[in-house]
Design a protein around this motif. Structure first.
Motif, PDB file in Angstrom:
ATOM      1  N   LEU A 418       0.931  -1.139  -0.042  1.00 62.19           N
ATOM      2  CA  LEU A 418      -0.048   0.034   0.006  1.00 62.19           C
ATOM      3  C   LEU A 418       0.764   1.291   0.025  1.00 62.19           C
ATOM      4  O   LEU A 418       1.709   1.261   0.723  1.00 62.19           O
ATOM      5  N   GLY A 423      -2.985   5.870  -1.482  1.00 63.60           N
ATOM      6  CA  GLY A 423      -4.049   4.975  -1.495  1.00 63.60           C
ATOM      7  C   GLY A 423      -3.842   3.650  -2.367  1.00 63.60           C
ATOM      8  O   GLY A 423      -4.574   2.889  -2.461  1.00 63.60           O
ATOM      9  N   LEU A 437     -13.450  -5.899   1.354  1.00 60.47           N
ATOM     10  CA  LEU A 437     -13.289  -4.248   1.368  1.00 60.47           C
ATOM     11  C   LEU A 437     -14.582  -3.925   2.008  1.00 60.47           C
ATOM     12  O   LEU A 437     -15.621  -4.100   1.847  1.00 60.47           O
ATOM     13  N   ARG A 439     -16.605  -0.456   2.625  1.00 53.78           N
ATOM     14  CA  ARG A 439     -16.605   0.916   2.101  1.00 53.78           C
ATOM     15  C   ARG A 439     -18.089   1.579   2.264  1.00 53.78           C
ATOM     16  O   ARG A 439     -18.748   1.167   1.939  1.00 53.78           O
ATOM     17  N   LEU A 469      -7.465   2.481  -2.448  1.00 51.49           N
ATOM     18  CA  LEU A 469      -8.253   2.759  -1.316  1.00 51.49           C
ATOM     19  C   LEU A 469      -8.458   4.393  -1.076  1.00 51.49           C
ATOM     20  O   LEU A 469      -7.615   5.152  -1.192  1.00 51.49           O
ATOM     21  N   ASP A 473     -11.801   3.608   4.029  1.00 50.18           N
ATOM     22  CA  ASP A 473     -11.834   2.170   3.510  1.00 50.18           C
ATOM     23  C   ASP A 473     -11.038   1.335   4.462  1.00 50.18           C
ATOM     24  O   ASP A 473     -10.140   1.587   5.366  1.00 50.18           O
ATOM     25  N   VAL A 475      -9.829  -3.056   5.019  1.00 54.75           N
ATOM     26  CA  VAL A 475      -9.536  -4.316   4.335  1.00 54.75           C
ATOM     27  C   VAL A 475      -9.343  -5.253   5.534  1.00 54.75           C
ATOM     28  O   VAL A 475      -8.648  -4.969   6.310  1.00 54.75           O
TER      29      VAL A 475
END
Length: 548
Positions: A418, A423, A437, A439, A469, A473, A475
């Motif tokens: 990342l 992002g 994910l 969001r 991302l 967000d 993960v």
């Protein structure tokens, strides 16, 4: 005086011998009961371990074959590799449903097996099947649930065999047939024949339908229930029942000579009668005390070694949360709860400059060997992740794990890089569960993996994917110990429950998300034993960082 001594000796003998006889008999009966219980546990554990090895081999074969169903040469390679590398498996087979193979209107089967000279032979055949059933191994195919067959005469060698049957799906999840491995009953119970050479304890094994797999000896059948000391245990995988029986007359035969010796000692040496009895008892008990002491000592050493191995494995993984307090743009947390002292799951993360590298993996099998394979993967990830692209890193780690992989271990693996300044997330999924994910209050899975796990094929062409991302967000990475956690009825937690559990946690921090998901899994599986390692890693992307 002589008469008095004689009377005294006789009186002491009359009082002492029954007490000593009762004590010695009780000790022998307790020892025999303990040995039967220990032997019963060892026998059932031996059979279950053999069955678990066959399950692991068959499930691995099915997982790999599901991605290779369009190429029979790859299928043959998987069959050959499976039967060659697993000692207890005599043969393996994959049967495709009618019409699935182009140009073949009947069932199509490919198989591999050991012949009498222990050579691996390959073959295939077609046949119309049973007209009264939709498919061979009808129950497994229709239900989609792996099953153990009843013992029966079959296989290439026409022996008494038992089979582990698993439904086979293609890459789209369509059920296209079944796969199974078979093992002769003589392999599973071979050690019982050697054990039955000991005349003091006898063994018999029955199926859940009452069929006798290992018969008791004739002398046991002639005894009444009062003459026997009996214990039994079930083998859950197969529905079998193991019964151990001992003739209680064994105790009398063992005790009688010692009682005679005690009586002679009392008659001939009245002055030292008590000391002689104590000495005899100590002489009898000493071997058993020593044996018990050695057993406890060995167990303590083994427990200590397992604790050291668990501690060493635990030290490999980072445990400080939050891990980067100076970075305000991310929130990260993780957990690993092994099913045994040492496990095969891993997670890891580290930052280099503006890049965050993180991963999760699940090694096939359990125990010390799986732990060693996990450690090797962890070392390789740490060594190459920051110095290569995600694609090159995946290929390098896979090639290293394939080399000298004699135990046919593999690991499902997901890792990503990342960029904290923008992002951008670059990642590779090698056969692992698709992450979630989260969001804007909506939870959905990443795209599923199209690649084999690491350690299976050294020329697998891994390539990376990427996504961006947005602030807010989250993960969530996890292993199948989460989705495959079972309740007391054997029903899995599943992906839908996981999505529901995560979907309500948009505002929660990373550690709370992991804690609440773990709580949901444990509440669902309450009362059932944990069958697999449970591992999760949660990354919450709060905001982009200014480039350093």
């Amino acid at each position: 005086m002589t008469m008095f001594v004689v009377i005294a000796v006789l009186a002491v003998l009359a009082v002492t011998l029954p007490v000593m006889a009762g004590r010695i008999r009780a000790d022998y009966e307790e020892m025999l009961d303990s040995r039967i219980s220990d032997d019963l546990a060892a026998i059932t554990r031996n059979i279950e371990q053999r069955m678990l090895r066959m399950e692991d081999a068959t499930n691995t074969m099915v997982n790999i074959s599901s991605a290779l169903v369009d190429d029979m040469r790859d299928i043959d390679s998987v069959l050959y590799h499976t039967v060659y590398s697993i000692d207890d498996v005599l043969g393996v087979s994959i049967i495709f449903r009618k019409g699935y193979i182009p140009g073949v209107d009947e069932y199509y089967e490919r198989y591999a097996y050991f012949d009498e000279d222990h050579n691996v032979l390959m073959g295939y055949e077609t046949y119309p099947g049973d007209p009264d059933a939709e498919y061979y191994w009808h129950a497994c195919y229709e239900s989609g649930i792996s099953v153990w067959s009843d013992p029966a005469v079959g296989g290439i060698s026409n022996q008494n065999i038992v089979c582990y049957v698993v439904p086979l799906c293609n890459a789209d999840g369509e059920r296209i047939g079944i796969a199974y491995s078979w093992v002769p009953l003589s392999y599973v119970t071979s050690f019982v024949t050697n054990y039955k050479l000991r005349r003091d304890i006898d063994i018999s094994i029955y199926t859940d339908k009452g069929d006798m797999l290992v018969a008791p000896d004739d002398y046991i059948l002639e005894l009444s229930p009062e003459q026997m000391l009996t214990r039994e245990a079930g083998i859950e995988h197969l529905g079998w029942k193991v019964i151990l029986s001992a003739d209680r007359n064994i105790i009398s035969r063992e005790v009688r000579p010692k009682l005679i010796s005690l009586a002679l000692l009392i008659l001939l040496m009245a002055a030292v009668m008590v000391m002689a009895i104590i000495s005899a008892i100590r002489h009898v008990a000493k071997p058993f005390v020593r044996r018990q002491y050695q057993i406890e000592k060995d167990k303590a050493v083994m427990d200590n070694e397992m604790q050291l191995a668990s501690a060493a494995q635990n030290e490999l993984l980072p445990h400080v949360f939050p891990p980067f307090p100076e970075r305000k743009g991310i929130d990260l947390s993780a957990c690993l709860h092994p099913a045994r002292e040492v496990g095969g799951d891993l997670y890891d993360y580290f930052a280099v400059g503006d890049k965050l590298f993180f991963c999760i993996g699940d090694v096939s099998g359990k125990g010390v060997q799986a732990s060693l394979f996990m450690s090797a993967t962890h070392y390789l990830f740490r060594s190459v992740a920051a110095g290569m692209s995600a694609t090159d890193a995946a290929r390098h780690i896979n090639a290293s794990l394939c080399a000298d992989n004699e135990n046919c271990r593999f690991i499902t693996f997901w890792f990503g890089c990342l960029d904290l300044t923008c992002g951008t997330l670059e990642y590779v999924n090698a056969g692992h569960n698709a992450p979630i994910l989260l969001r804007n209050g909506k939870a959905e899975f990443f795209s599923p993996s199209d690649y084999m796990p690491l350690g299976v094929m050294d020329d697998e062409g891994y390539t990376s994917n990427s996504t961006t991302l947005l602030p807010g967000d989250t993960v969530l990475l996890y292993t199948d110990g989460v989705t495959e956690a079972m309740d007391v009825n054997g029903k899995e937690f599943g992906e839908e429950r996981l999505l529901q559990a995560v979907g309500d946690l948009s505002e929660a921090c990373a550690s709370d998300i992991i804690g609440k998901v773990l709580g949901s899994v444990r509440q669902y599986a309450a009362g059932a034993a944990q069958s697999d390692d449970i591992t999760m890693l949660c990354l919450k992307f709060i905001e982009t960082e200014i480039k350093s």
